[in-house]
Design a protein around this motif. Structure first.
Motif, mmCIF file in Angstrom:
data_model
loop_
_atom_site.group_PDB
_atom_site.id
_atom_site.type_symbol
_atom_site.label_atom_id
_atom_site.label_comp_id
_atom_site.label_asym_id
_atom_site.label_seq_id
_atom_site.Cartn_x
_atom_site.Cartn_y
_atom_site.Cartn_z
ATOM 1 N N ALA A 188 -103.150 -58.338 46.906
ATOM 2 C CA ALA A 188 -103.422 -56.903 46.816
ATOM 3 C C ALA A 188 -102.931 -56.074 47.990
ATOM 4 O O ALA A 188 -102.993 -54.853 47.929
ATOM 5 C CB ALA A 188 -104.925 -56.667 46.609
ATOM 6 N N ASN A 189 -102.462 -56.708 49.052
ATOM 7 C CA ASN A 189 -101.723 -55.935 50.062
ATOM 8 C C ASN A 189 -100.783 -56.859 50.828
ATOM 9 O O ASN A 189 -100.889 -58.092 50.778
ATOM 10 C CB ASN A 189 -102.643 -55.132 50.990
ATOM 11 N N ASP A 190 -99.840 -56.253 51.523
ATOM 12 C CA ASP A 190 -98.787 -57.017 52.187
ATOM 13 C C ASP A 190 -99.315 -57.827 53.359
ATOM 14 O O ASP A 190 -98.791 -58.906 53.663
ATOM 15 C CB ASP A 190 -97.688 -56.072 52.688
ATOM 16 N N GLN A 191 -100.328 -57.325 54.052
ATOM 17 C CA GLN A 191 -100.845 -58.059 55.201
ATOM 18 C C GLN A 191 -101.513 -59.366 54.762
ATOM 19 O O GLN A 191 -101.320 -60.409 55.395
ATOM 20 C CB GLN A 191 -101.815 -57.176 55.984
ATOM 21 N N MET A 192 -102.290 -59.327 53.685
ATOM 22 C CA MET A 192 -102.877 -60.576 53.182
ATOM 23 C C MET A 192 -101.786 -61.519 52.685
ATOM 24 O O MET A 192 -101.892 -62.736 52.826
ATOM 25 C CB MET A 192 -103.893 -60.277 52.080
ATOM 26 N N ALA A 193 -100.723 -60.951 52.103
ATOM 27 C CA ALA A 193 -99.621 -61.795 51.636
ATOM 28 C C ALA A 193 -98.968 -62.544 52.787
ATOM 29 O O ALA A 193 -98.494 -63.669 52.619
ATOM 30 C CB ALA A 193 -98.586 -60.942 50.898
ATOM 31 N N LEU A 194 -98.939 -61.945 53.969
ATOM 32 C CA LEU A 194 -98.393 -62.634 55.138
ATOM 33 C C LEU A 194 -99.194 -63.899 55.446
ATOM 34 O O LEU A 194 -98.625 -64.959 55.741
ATOM 35 C CB LEU A 194 -98.407 -61.694 56.345
ATOM 36 N N GLY A 195 -100.523 -63.794 55.346
ATOM 37 C CA GLY A 195 -101.349 -64.977 55.541
ATOM 38 C C GLY A 195 -101.082 -66.053 54.498
ATOM 39 O O GLY A 195 -101.061 -67.245 54.802
ATOM 40 N N VAL A 196 -100.848 -65.617 53.255
ATOM 41 C CA VAL A 196 -100.523 -66.561 52.174
ATOM 42 C C VAL A 196 -99.220 -67.285 52.477
ATOM 43 O O VAL A 196 -99.115 -68.519 52.328
ATOM 44 C CB VAL A 196 -100.438 -65.813 50.831
ATOM 45 N N LEU A 197 -98.202 -66.560 52.893
ATOM 46 C CA LEU A 197 -96.900 -67.174 53.178
ATOM 47 C C LEU A 197 -97.001 -68.183 54.315
ATOM 48 O O LEU A 197 -96.346 -69.234 54.296
ATOM 49 C CB LEU A 197 -95.871 -66.095 53.528
ATOM 50 N N GLN A 198 -97.836 -67.898 55.306
ATOM 51 C CA GLN A 198 -97.981 -68.826 56.423
ATOM 52 C C GLN A 198 -98.604 -70.146 55.965
ATOM 53 O O GLN A 198 -98.147 -71.224 56.333
ATOM 54 C CB GLN A 198 -98.828 -68.201 57.530
ATOM 55 N N VAL A 199 -99.648 -70.056 55.132
ATOM 56 C CA VAL A 199 -100.283 -71.282 54.629
ATOM 57 C C VAL A 199 -99.317 -72.049 53.736
ATOM 58 O O VAL A 199 -99.225 -73.283 53.807
ATOM 59 C CB VAL A 199 -101.579 -70.946 53.873
ATOM 60 N N ALA A 200 -98.577 -71.342 52.890
ATOM 61 C CA ALA A 200 -97.610 -72.008 52.016
ATOM 62 C C ALA A 200 -96.595 -72.797 52.833
ATOM 63 O O ALA A 200 -96.271 -73.950 52.515
ATOM 64 C CB ALA A 200 -96.902 -70.984 51.144
ATOM 65 N N CYS A 201 -96.105 -72.202 53.909
ATOM 66 C CA CYS A 201 -95.149 -72.891 54.777
ATOM 67 C C CYS A 201 -95.787 -74.120 55.419
ATOM 68 O O CYS A 201 -95.194 -75.194 55.452
ATOM 69 C CB CYS A 201 -94.656 -71.913 55.851
ATOM 70 N N ARG A 202 -97.023 -73.976 55.880
ATOM 71 C CA ARG A 202 -97.707 -75.064 56.565
ATOM 72 C C ARG A 202 -97.988 -76.223 55.617
ATOM 73 O O ARG A 202 -97.967 -77.397 56.011
ATOM 74 C CB ARG A 202 -99.010 -74.520 57.142
ATOM 75 N N GLN A 203 -98.224 -75.906 54.341
ATOM 76 C CA GLN A 203 -98.563 -76.934 53.363
ATOM 77 C C GLN A 203 -97.328 -77.484 52.653
ATOM 78 O O GLN A 203 -97.464 -78.311 51.752
ATOM 79 C CB GLN A 203 -99.546 -76.376 52.336
ATOM 80 N N GLY A 204 -96.149 -77.017 53.020
ATOM 81 C CA GLY A 204 -94.928 -77.528 52.409
ATOM 82 C C GLY A 204 -94.660 -76.978 51.024
ATOM 83 O O GLY A 204 -93.885 -77.554 50.252
ATOM 84 N N LEU A 205 -95.267 -75.833 50.682
ATOM 85 C CA LEU A 205 -95.008 -75.203 49.387
ATOM 86 C C LEU A 205 -93.785 -74.305 49.498
ATOM 87 O O LEU A 205 -93.687 -73.472 50.408
ATOM 88 C CB LEU A 205 -96.208 -74.355 48.956
ATOM 89 N N ARG A 206 -92.857 -74.479 48.581
ATOM 90 C CA ARG A 206 -91.669 -73.645 48.593
ATOM 91 C C ARG A 206 -91.967 -72.319 47.885
ATOM 92 O O ARG A 206 -92.533 -72.317 46.800
ATOM 93 C CB ARG A 206 -90.507 -74.356 47.893
ATOM 94 N N VAL A 207 -91.564 -71.240 48.533
ATOM 95 C CA VAL A 207 -91.713 -69.901 47.946
ATOM 96 C C VAL A 207 -90.303 -69.371 47.671
ATOM 97 O O VAL A 207 -89.485 -69.290 48.570
ATOM 98 C CB VAL A 207 -92.453 -68.954 48.923
ATOM 99 N N PRO A 208 -89.996 -69.097 46.395
ATOM 100 C CA PRO A 208 -90.880 -68.937 45.235
ATOM 101 C C PRO A 208 -90.929 -70.142 44.289
ATOM 102 O O PRO A 208 -91.594 -70.081 43.264
ATOM 103 C CB PRO A 208 -90.248 -67.759 44.514
ATOM 104 N N GLN A 209 -90.210 -71.226 44.599
ATOM 105 C CA GLN A 209 -90.084 -72.302 43.608
ATOM 106 C C GLN A 209 -91.430 -72.917 43.230
ATOM 107 O O GLN A 209 -91.683 -73.198 42.045
ATOM 108 C CB GLN A 209 -89.147 -73.398 44.137
ATOM 109 N N ASP A 210 -92.289 -73.153 44.224
ATOM 110 C CA ASP A 210 -93.605 -73.722 43.946
ATOM 111 C C ASP A 210 -94.678 -72.643 43.794
ATOM 112 O O ASP A 210 -95.622 -72.811 43.024
ATOM 113 C CB ASP A 210 -94.030 -74.666 45.079
#
Length: 361
Positions: free
Chosen positions: A250-272
């Motif tokens: 719902a906002n870009d700042q929270m999305a930044l936190g999501v992208l950081q966790v995705a990177c840390r967990q080895g999730l590819r964005v946007p493939q995964d």
């Protein structure tokens, strides 16, 4: 100290009356073009600045707008105030700014009295609608000698308001992810006592339902607009909804936190996991990957409020028929970037890493 240049100094230098100089300054049509050019030339040569106080006394108005705001540490209120300031300056109005100590403040009569004591021509209520902070509108709106316009709130009969269509923004984000082939779309909302957060969430829910996709309680989590809250929300959401392949945040700042966790967990964005944010802050072009976002022009929101309010102000001072209350909804825009583009063909064969969230806070 250098003596201030007066309108009579300009008149003497131009060889005209001070009334003629006044008509030139106020762009009156009843002045010969040659005289107009000469007066403006003298104004520039003498570096004359018309007195705002004198103008107010002459016209029996203050050329001042009251602005009530709150939460200027947030991106939305601060960008909106920037637009209000820009448009007011262009239109020759000054501002009297009042910032509420809390979003939920409802003891507003002393504040309104203070603004009216300063003879403001109109009031912009730029406090977002949160919780019960509009309860004072449910009774009798205090009698005001100046028009008032509200920002970012649910439309109410008889009141002027300007908002961004947050519901449409939620629909745009979700429709985009569906069109890109994602089927299991989760959501991280803002705090749901905010009207805007509820509208964005409703857009996500309704778009999925219209597409025949399920919406369940474990498909979403709530944040508080901060990047840290996005980081905290994504871990439990991945655990509860392991098949999730995309997210509307719902906002870009929270999305930044999501992208950081995705990177840390080895999730590819946007493939995964595809990600779409909301707000369109300039920094999103430099996230990794660059973030798809729903852009809301909050500066234009502030500018629109000033333009609409001054229409009512001018009608009042010119003793014209009162301007009818307006309800305006500015349309958001989807900006597509790499964080949500269509999946690669081989993505379906890629095994998503286990979404362990240990250490994520």
């Amino acid at each position: 100290m250098k003596q201030r240049v007066t309108i009579r100094d300009v008149a003497a230098a131009a060889g005209v009356s001070h009334q003629t100089v006044s008509r030139v300054i106020n762009h009156r049509p009843d002045v010969a073009e040659e005289t107009r050019r000469r007066v403006w030339q003298i104004i520039e040569e003498l570096n004359y600045h018309p007195s705002a106080i004198a103008r107010s006394l002459t016209r029996q108005r203050s050329f001042t707008l009251g602005v009530v705001t709150a939460g200027l540490k947030y991106v939305g209120p601060s960008r909106t105030l920037n637009g209000i300031t820009k448009q007011a300056e262009e239109m020759g109005y000054t501002l009297v700014l009042k910032e509420l100590p809390r979003f939920d403040a409802n003891d507003i009569q002393p504040l309104l009295n203070s603004l009216m004591a300063r003879q403001v021509d109109g009031i912009i209520w730029a406090v977002p609608e949160i919780g019960t902070n509009r309860v004072w509108l449910e009774g009798q709106l205090p009698e005001l000698a100046a028009p008032i316009i509200f920002l970012t709130m649910r439309a109410r009969p008889g009141l002027s308001s300007v908002s961004v269509d947050n519901y449409k923004g939620g629909c745009l984000a979700t429709e985009h992810l569906l069109q890109q082939g994602y089927q299991q779309i989760g959501h991280i909302s803002g705090p749901l006592d905010w009207w805007e957060a509820r509208q964005r969430m409703a857009g996500w829910q309704d778009t999925l339902r219209q597409a025949g996709r399920p919406v369940a309680d474990h498909h979403w989590a709530a944040g508080n607009w901060s990047a840290a809250s996005g980081e905290r929300a994504i871990g439990p959401l991945l655990d509860a909804y392991p098949e999730m392949d995309a997210m509307f945040v719902a906002n870009d700042q929270m999305a930044l936190g999501v992208l950081q966790v995705a990177c840390r967990q080895g999730l590819r964005v946007p493939q995964d996991l595809a990600v779409v944010g909301f707000d369109g802050i300039p920094e999103t072009a430099y996230y990794w990957p660059p973030l798809t976002t729903v852009y809301q022009d909050l500066r234009e929101l502030g500018c629109t409020a000033v333009r609409e309010l001054t229409k009512a102000v001018e009608a009042g001072y010119q003793q014209e028929a009162p301007v009818s209350p307006v309800t305006l909804s500015l349309q958001p825009e989807l900006i597509v970037r790499e964080s949500s583009t269509a999946r690669e063909p081989q993505a379906a064969e890629h095994q998503r890493p286990a979404a362990s969230v240990s250490g994520v806070r």
